[in-house]
Each structure stands twice: as C-alpha cells, then as structure tokens.
Design a protein around this motif. Structure first.
Motif, PDB file in Angstrom:
ATOM      1  N   VAL A  40      36.215  41.494  90.933  1.00 32.28           N
ATOM      2  CA  VAL A  40      36.056  40.264  91.842  1.00 32.28           C
ATOM      3  C   VAL A  40      36.914  40.236  93.142  1.00 32.28           C
ATOM      4  N   PRO A  41      36.336  40.675  94.176  1.00 32.64           N
ATOM      5  CA  PRO A  41      36.909  40.744  95.342  1.00 32.64           C
ATOM      6  C   PRO A  41      38.025  39.651  95.530  1.00 32.64           C
ATOM      7  N   PRO A  42      39.423  39.766  95.916  1.00 30.60           N
ATOM      8  CA  PRO A  42      40.370  38.708  96.151  1.00 30.60           C
ATOM      9  C   PRO A  42      39.631  37.579  97.106  1.00 30.60           C
ATOM     10  N   SER A  43      39.844  36.294  96.550  1.00 29.49           N
ATOM     11  CA  SER A  43      39.228  35.044  97.582  1.00 29.49           C
ATOM     12  C   SER A  43      40.190  34.999  98.754  1.00 29.49           C
ATOM     13  N   PHE A  44      39.585  34.330  99.597  1.00 33.03           N
ATOM     14  CA  PHE A  44      40.352  33.957 100.998  1.00 33.03           C
ATOM     15  C   PHE A  44      40.201  32.328 100.997  1.00 33.03           C
ATOM     16  N   ALA A  45      41.042  32.082 101.855  1.00 29.83           N
ATOM     17  CA  ALA A  45      41.205  30.459 102.304  1.00 29.83           C
ATOM     18  C   ALA A  45      40.783  30.246 103.661  1.00 29.83           C
TER      19      ALA A  45
END
Length: 129
Positions: A40-45
């Motif tokens: 899963v690609p890293p999440s972003f905020a």
C-alpha cells in the motif's frame, strides 16, 4: 473449440504471475491467490491552511443608482473597475451598455438604460469632486 479460450486465460494468468513475481514456474491459481497483497502506498495527511483575503472596500455609492450598478454591472466588473473608468458622456455610456447587452449577453433590461447611464455619470462626477 471451448478449450482454447480456457487455455488462453490460463496462459494469460501464468504470464501475469510470472511478470508480477507471484509464484514461479508451474504456479497454480491457488498459489497466486495466496500471494502477499500488493504494498500500500504511504498515506499522506492533509493540512489546514488559513488564507487571509484583503478587505473589500465598497466603492459604489449606497444610493438607488448605486444599487442599480451593483445589480447590473458587478456580476462581471469589480466596483473598483467601474469607479476608475475614464469620463464618458451619456451617449458613450449608452453605447457601452448596448455593447454589454449585445456582445456579452449581459441581462440588462432596456428599461434600466436611462437610470444606468445616470448612475454611471453620477459615479464619474463623484470621483471628480
């Protein structure tokens, strides 16, 4: 002939498994299904940002004619733009109103034309004072 589409589908799955690194030679569909899920690609905020807009300064007079200018002109033109026009005579203002109506399809009622011309003349007169 029914066997050929099945063979094509099996060949396609095998090729996809080999290309993607799932299973090895002779991998079965069950082995492909048990393969580790794709990373899963890293999440972003999302970050909140505050935007401060400059204060809008009303420039049009708060008269009946000013309201008419606001109603008919400020949908497309800023109050500052209206107030900074060069001085024009009544005939030229009328031709500008006609142009806005005919060329740009401004929804200006023809019955408002005399009051609009007067309001534009008053606006430029107030600026000269």
């Amino acid at each position: 002939m029914t066997g050929r589409p099945v063979l094509r589908a099996w060949a396609t799955l095998s090729l996809l498994a080999a290309v993607s690194g799932c299973g090895g030679p002779g991998a079965t569909p069950a082995a492909i299904d048990d393969a580790a899920p794709a990373p899963v690609p890293p999440s972003f905020a999302l970050k909140s940002a505050t935007l401060t807009l400059p204060e809008e300064r009303p420039v049009l007079p708060a008269t009946a004619n000013g309201a008419l200018l606001t109603q008919n002109c400020t949908g497309c033109h800023s109050a500052e733009m209206l107030a900074s026009q060069p001085p024009l005579d009544a005939a030229k203002w009328q031709s500008e109103i006609d142009k806005m109506r005919e060329v740009f399809h401004a929804p200006i009622a023809e019955s408002d034309d005399p009051a609009l011309v007067a309001a534009l003349l008053d606006l430029q007169a107030a600026r000269v004072r």
